[in-house]
Each structure stands twice: as C-alpha cells, then as structure tokens.
Design a protein around this motif. Structure first.
Motif, mmCIF file in Angstrom:
data_model
loop_
_atom_site.group_PDB
_atom_site.id
_atom_site.type_symbol
_atom_site.label_atom_id
_atom_site.label_comp_id
_atom_site.label_asym_id
_atom_site.label_seq_id
_atom_site.Cartn_x
_atom_site.Cartn_y
_atom_site.Cartn_z
ATOM 1 N N TRP A 1 1.053 -1.361 0.064
ATOM 2 C CA TRP A 1 -0.240 0.138 0.042
ATOM 3 C C TRP A 1 0.743 1.202 0.061
ATOM 4 O O TRP A 1 0.454 2.121 -0.605
ATOM 5 N N VAL A 2 1.880 1.285 0.628
ATOM 6 C CA VAL A 2 3.087 2.397 0.724
ATOM 7 C C VAL A 2 3.456 2.743 -0.577
ATOM 8 O O VAL A 2 3.504 3.858 -1.013
ATOM 9 N N VAL A 3 3.762 1.493 -1.479
ATOM 10 C CA VAL A 3 4.229 1.760 -2.854
ATOM 11 C C VAL A 3 3.179 2.246 -3.411
ATOM 12 O O VAL A 3 3.504 3.147 -4.494
ATOM 13 N N ALA A 4 1.948 1.779 -3.661
ATOM 14 C CA ALA A 4 0.911 1.938 -4.522
ATOM 15 C C ALA A 4 0.363 3.502 -4.310
ATOM 16 O O ALA A 4 0.189 4.179 -5.392
ATOM 17 N N LEU A 5 0.423 3.943 -2.802
ATOM 18 C CA LEU A 5 -0.072 5.320 -2.721
ATOM 19 C C LEU A 5 1.016 6.300 -3.174
ATOM 20 O O LEU A 5 0.644 7.293 -3.590
ATOM 21 N N ALA A 6 2.380 5.991 -3.176
ATOM 22 C CA ALA A 6 3.377 6.918 -3.490
ATOM 23 C C ALA A 6 3.478 6.924 -4.835
ATOM 24 O O ALA A 6 3.516 7.962 -5.606
ATOM 25 N N PHE A 7 3.156 5.744 -5.724
ATOM 26 C CA PHE A 7 2.805 5.760 -7.074
ATOM 27 C C PHE A 7 1.857 6.780 -7.629
ATOM 28 O O PHE A 7 2.083 7.381 -8.470
ATOM 29 N N PHE A 8 0.539 6.382 -6.769
ATOM 30 C CA PHE A 8 -0.426 7.404 -7.211
ATOM 31 C C PHE A 8 -0.242 8.735 -7.090
ATOM 32 O O PHE A 8 -0.434 9.692 -7.951
ATOM 33 N N VAL A 9 0.479 9.243 -5.939
ATOM 34 C CA VAL A 9 0.790 10.631 -5.784
ATOM 35 C C VAL A 9 1.912 11.125 -6.925
ATOM 36 O O VAL A 9 1.504 12.256 -7.497
#
Length: 352
Positions: A116-124
């Motif tokens: 989730w940390v990676v996915a949210l960072a990618f989203f931002v």
C-alpha cells in the motif's frame, strides 16, 4: 428435507398464492412493462449516440448520449491537462487493483502494508508529477474519477486505524479515555460532513502560522478521515459488544494479556460480525466524496458541472451526463455490495 420449500415454489406462492397477490402481481408487471418500454424507447430506440449536438437538438423525444461521447474525458478527469490524462488513468488503475487485491482474504499478510505504501506513492507521483520528467500538476487541477476513488480509498485507509482506537477506547475501563473517545465520536457525528469540509478548508488555515498552509486536498482528506472514523468506530464497537465476554475472561484466565486477547480473539470475531455495516459505511463514504465540490475540488460530479457548464453547445444535456455518472457510481457501489456478500459467506465458512 422436511420443512424446506423449493425456491421456485416459494416464489410462486408469494406472487400468485391468493387472488389479491395475483392481481397485485399483474398490476406491478404491467407497470414495469410500461415503464420499461418508455425507458428503452427514450434511452435506446430514439437516442443519439454520436457526438453531434445538432442531431441531438433535432430529436424531439430521445436521449443524447453523444454528450458522453464528446465529454467523457473532462467528466472522468476534470481539469487535469488533456495531454497528460494517461497519468491519472494509470494511477487510478493501480490504486483500484491494489484495493481489489487487498480485498482477498488470502492476501491479508504482513507484506500488504508495504504494498500500500508503494501504491499510494505511485498514485501521488503519477498525479502530481514534478519528478521523473513528469510535468507538475497542482492538486487543484486533480478531478474526476481518480479524485473520487483516491479520496474514498485513502480516507477510509486513514480512518480505520483511528476508528479502531476510538472503539476500543470507548469500551475502556479508564473513565478519562472512555469519556474522551465518546466525546469525540458524539461531536463529530453531530455535525454534517459539509460543515467539516468547510472548517478543514477555510477555518483550519487560520490556525496555521502565516505563510504556511497545508494543501487544500490534504485538509479535505484529513476532515473526511476524521469524520468517517467516528462512524466506523461505532460500527466496530457494536461488533466488539456482540462478542461474548466469556471468551475474554477465559482467555485472560489462561494467561493471555489484554491486548493479545483483543487482537487475536475479540477483534477478528467483531469485524466478521459487522461486515455488512462496514460495507454500508464504505458505500456512503464513496458517495459522500461528491461534497468536496463545495470547497473547490471537482471530483466526478463536480467535473460534470465543469464539462457542461462552460459549453453552451452541450449544456442542455445535463440529464444524460448525470445518468452516466450515476451508472459509474452504481457499478462501484454494486461491486462493493456483492463483495460484502461474498466475504460474509467466506468468513462464515471459515475460509481465508
């Protein structure tokens, strides 16, 4: 098996079991047939599907789906730069896939958090840019479906841990902790979400030092998370109270500590019991994101207003535009409801 009625027999008895029921069924069938015919006639038979405003105006009776064909990109992506709209498309796809993967019980492992940390960072990174050669896009230009899903997913992800602490705190044996948690929950539940968004957007900046203000999207996200947490806390507390106290007492008599008992025995059962209520809250939160339009963030509903409000050519066809975004919301909400039913059955069967 004795006492079990076949579904077909049960339906026949319910619909045609008496003269009154038979007449009521016939009347309802005629009403649905009449409404269905007119709906299909308007939405399909006499509708215009090509993006031709003149053809839409020439139709006396029929839908103009050409407005969706013409305006689908500004509706789905808002004011995001046209040439970079591939970025929010990829970002929301990755976030949605991560959410769906997280919904599978077999993935409830330790590695889900770093994912989730990676996915949210990618989203931002994809939405904001400014790195890796991507053009910087400020948050006030984010909009449409990516903003709707982003606010709902991130808001719920931030709200759930806080709700868990509030639910446990409200059942605490310490009067101070119990009173503080109850006060917070009752205060937040006593005001509408729109007032919370106004305070987060306009009042909160007055309390920060001059020259430094958090981004409006962060303020709205914080307000949404704090608001949702109060409702989730009461749902979780209901599940906690449904777990028999005898299980806690037996576990502690066997030498378990208070927190291991809550973590390993009480909470898993409590969360299973409140899956329908949690799903209802998630659906409500997804739809409540439409309120952020009042503070200048144009999610899916607000993006429709931007797409049609400034274009006199397509402005008369608001109805078809609203029906389109209603379909998008319905697909998302129906998917959540079916997932809730599936998860209930899976957990009831004791499978992960």
């Amino acid at each position: 098996m004795t006492g079990v009625t076949h579904p077909a027999i049960a339906w026949r008895k319910e619909l045609w079991g008496s003269p009154v029921r038979a007449v009521s069924t016939m009347l309802l069938m005629l009403l649905f047939a009449w409404a269905g015919y007119h709906a299909v006639d308007w939405a399909v038979l006499h509708a215009v599907f090509r993006p031709d405003a003149e053809a839409c105006r020439a139709v006396q009776y029929g839908a103009c789906w050409g407005v969706v064909a013409e305006k689908w990109r500004p509706i789905l992506f808002g004011r995001y730069p046209y040439e970079d709209q591939w970025r929010p498309a990829i970002a929301v796809t990755v976030l949605s896939l991560t959410t769906m993967l997280s919904a599978w019980p077999r993935t409830w492992r330790w590695w889900l958090f770093p994912l989730w940390v990676v996915a949210l960072a990618f989203f931002v990174v994809m939405m904001r840019g400014g790195v890796l050669g991507l053009e910087l896009v400020p948050t006030n230009r984010w909009g449409g479906l990516p903003l709707t899903i982003g606010l709902a997913v991130v808001g719920l992800a931030l709200a759930f841990p806080l709700a868990l602490l509030l639910a446990l705190g409200r059942r605490s044996q310490r009067p101070v902790v119990r009173t503080l948690c109850a006060t917070y929950i009752e205060l937040v539940r006593g005001v509408p979400l729109i007032s919370v968004l106004f305070m987060a957007s306009f009042l909160l900046p007055l309390l920060w030092p001059t020259g430094w203000q958090p981004d409006v999207l962060l303020r709205v996200l914080a307000g949404l998370s704090l608001f949702v947490a109060a409702y989730l806390a009461e749902i979780i507390r209901g599940g906690l109270q449904a777990v028999p106290r005898g299980q806690t007492e037996v576990a502690m008599a066997l030498g378990f500590g208070r927190w291991p008992v809550q973590r390993d025995i009480v909470l898993p059962q409590a969360l299973r019991l409140v899956v329908p209520a949690l799903t209802n809250n998630v659906v409500g939160t997804l739809k409540d994101t439409s309120l952020v339009t009042v503070v200048g963030l144009f999610e899916l509903t607000g993006a429709l207003g931007l797409a049609l409000g400034g274009d006199p050519t397509w402005r008369p066809f608001y109805l078809e535009g609203y029906l389109f975004i209603a379909l998008v919301y319905w697909v998302l909400c129906f998917g959540l409801s079916r997932y809730s039913v599936w998860l209930e059955r899976r957990l009831a069967a004791g499978r992960d």
